[in-house]
Design an enzyme around this catalytic site. Structure first.
Site, mmCIF file in Angstrom:
data_model
loop_
_atom_site.group_PDB
_atom_site.id
_atom_site.type_symbol
_atom_site.label_atom_id
_atom_site.label_comp_id
_atom_site.label_asym_id
_atom_site.label_seq_id
_atom_site.Cartn_x
_atom_site.Cartn_y
_atom_site.Cartn_z
ATOM 1 N N GLN A 101 8.823 -77.493 -105.145
ATOM 2 C CA GLN A 101 7.704 -77.412 -104.372
ATOM 3 C C GLN A 101 8.485 -76.671 -103.167
ATOM 4 O O GLN A 101 7.922 -76.720 -102.079
ATOM 5 C CB GLN A 101 7.335 -78.696 -103.864
ATOM 6 N N HIS A 119 5.068 -73.681 -104.414
ATOM 7 C CA HIS A 119 4.493 -73.604 -103.346
ATOM 8 C C HIS A 119 4.971 -72.204 -102.653
ATOM 9 O O HIS A 119 4.820 -72.118 -101.307
ATOM 10 C CB HIS A 119 4.840 -74.739 -102.462
HETATM 11 P P1 OAD Z 1 8.529 -85.015 -98.254
HETATM 12 O O1 OAD Z 1 8.974 -84.740 -97.067
HETATM 13 O O2 OAD Z 1 6.919 -85.491 -98.428
HETATM 14 O O3 OAD Z 1 9.406 -86.024 -99.109
HETATM 15 C C1 OAD Z 1 10.636 -85.992 -99.215
HETATM 16 C C2 OAD Z 1 10.888 -86.930 -100.129
HETATM 17 O O4 OAD Z 1 12.563 -86.825 -100.358
HETATM 18 C C3 OAD Z 1 10.840 -88.552 -99.814
HETATM 19 O O5 OAD Z 1 10.428 -89.296 -100.880
HETATM 20 C C4 OAD Z 1 12.312 -88.964 -99.535
HETATM 21 O O6 OAD Z 1 12.222 -90.425 -99.845
HETATM 22 C C5 OAD Z 1 13.079 -88.251 -100.248
HETATM 23 N N1 OAD Z 1 14.468 -87.715 -99.897
HETATM 24 C C6 OAD Z 1 14.885 -87.660 -98.676
HETATM 25 N N2 OAD Z 1 16.134 -87.318 -98.820
HETATM 26 C C7 OAD Z 1 16.486 -87.434 -99.820
HETATM 27 C C8 OAD Z 1 17.725 -87.141 -100.422
HETATM 28 N N3 OAD Z 1 18.951 -87.024 -99.735
HETATM 29 N N4 OAD Z 1 18.007 -87.422 -101.847
HETATM 30 C C9 OAD Z 1 16.938 -87.647 -102.524
HETATM 31 N N5 OAD Z 1 15.569 -87.820 -102.223
HETATM 32 C C10 OAD Z 1 15.505 -87.651 -100.674
HETATM 33 O O7 OAD Z 1 8.558 -83.575 -99.199
HETATM 34 P P2 OAD Z 1 7.971 -83.112 -100.356
HETATM 35 O O8 OAD Z 1 7.639 -84.183 -101.524
HETATM 36 O O9 OAD Z 1 8.767 -81.905 -100.987
HETATM 37 O O10 OAD Z 1 3.555 -78.494 -99.616
HETATM 38 O O11 OAD Z 1 6.519 -82.577 -99.847
HETATM 39 C C11 OAD Z 1 5.866 -82.004 -101.071
HETATM 40 C C12 OAD Z 1 5.135 -80.923 -100.303
HETATM 41 O O12 OAD Z 1 4.305 -81.585 -99.264
HETATM 42 C C13 OAD Z 1 5.687 -79.759 -99.528
HETATM 43 O O13 OAD Z 1 5.872 -78.749 -100.656
HETATM 44 C C14 OAD Z 1 4.631 -79.262 -98.654
HETATM 45 C C15 OAD Z 1 3.901 -80.495 -98.376
HETATM 46 O O14 OAD Z 1 2.584 -80.494 -98.216
HETATM 47 C C16 OAD Z 1 3.048 -77.629 -99.169
HETATM 48 O O15 OAD Z 1 3.196 -77.005 -98.029
HETATM 49 C C17 OAD Z 1 2.042 -76.987 -99.950
#
Ligand code: OAD
Length: 248
Positions: A101, A119
């Site tokens: 993503q 994405h």
């Molecule tokens: P988020 O910011 O929603 O979530 C980040 C996740 O990574 C959280 O669950 C954290 O607990 C975890 N995390 C943070 N640091 C970490 C680390 N060092 N190791 C392991 N895990 C860690 O980001 P995404 O899930 O990528 O889409 O968001 C998904 C989509 O939401 C994005 O691509 C974007 C947004 O809407 C669009 O723009 C269409």
């Protein structure tokens, strides 16, 4: 960290693996996760106010500047051990598919190939007019005009409310339906359809490993969990699997 023996046995049995990464994978490269990217100047905006077609229509300059800020951070960042481990795993494991993503391109810079960019990619731009240039060269302006039709350019990413690019959606669906092990790494699993891929894989009989700092809505489906930073958890998993691998 002790790694579940059942997980290691599964990984040693040549499974077809589909990995879905989210912005947590790039956190240790210094790139704020998606939901943390509203810091400093941008803290008063929510993602929904900046990453939507309506936001761009209302204030193209504001949205363009937010993406320009993120591009600058990404251009200076380097892949971290999580990206490199995934690239080495792909080289060793046939039937390994990487879906991301993330729009930062760090998987490719770490050596991963055939990455399915669910994405899009923030480093590319396209014309905001449907059907015009899908990969436009960027000139001056906030946003710059399309060289073909003068409409404003926009980042080549998927915004809230937009469809996933057809090819990426097809590849991701196939790879999720046809895997033995689905791994979700560093994603909050709040955004569909990406978050539904793990559910799809599970419904087709795959086992599911989640790697995350925290619990997510997907955790209840997980057969295995590695809780901690991806840049530490993935090299440790690799060492447990292939103790002779030298990690840089
Ligand atoms: P988020 O910011 O929603 O979530 C980040 C996740 O990574 C959280 O669950 C954290 O607990 C975890 N995390 C943070 N640091 C970490 C680390 N060092 N190791 C392991 N895990 C860690 O980001 P995404 O899930 O990528 O889409 O968001 C998904 C989509 O939401 C994005 O691509 C974007 C947004 O809407 C669009 O723009 C269409």
């Amino acid at each position: 960290m002790s790694i579940d023996c059942e997980l290691l046995s599964l990984l040693r049995a040549n499974p077809r693996i589909t990995v879905l990464t989210g912005s947590g994978v790039s956190a240790e490269s210094g790139i704020p996760t998606f939901r943390d990217a509203q810091t400093g100047l941008w803290e008063k905006f929510s993602p929904e106010e900046l990453a939507t077609p309506a936001a761009f229509l209302a204030n193209p300059s504001l949205v363009w500047r937010w993406y320009a800020w993120r591009r600058e951070i990404i251009a200076k960042a380097q892949p971290n051990p999580a990206h490199f481990t995934l690239a080495r795993m792909q080289a060793r494991i046939p039937g390994f598919t990487l879906l991301t993503q993330n729009v930062d391109g760090l998987h490719q810079r770490a050596g991963s190939v055939d990455v399915v960019e669910y994405h899009g990619n923030i480093m590319r731009s396209r014309c905001s007019r449907p059907g015009c240039l899908p990969d436009a060269p960027c000139g001056e302006g906030e946003p710059p005009p399309c060289p073909a039709c003068q409409a404003p350019l926009r980042p080549a990413v998927v915004w809230f409310g937009e469809s996933i690019p057809a090819y990426a959606h097809l590849k991701a669906t196939e790879a999720s339906e046809d895997c033995d092990l689905f791994i979700a790494i560093g994603t909050s699993a709040m955004v569909y359809p990406a978050a539904g891929l793990a559910e799809l894989a599970k419904s087709r009989g795959a086992r599911f490993l989640e790697v995350n700092l925290d619990k997510t809505p997907l955790s209840r489906l997980a057969d295995f969990r590695l809780q901690g930073p991806a840049a530490r958890m993935l090299p440790e998993l690799e060492q447990a699997l292939w103790p002779s691998v030298e990690t840089p």
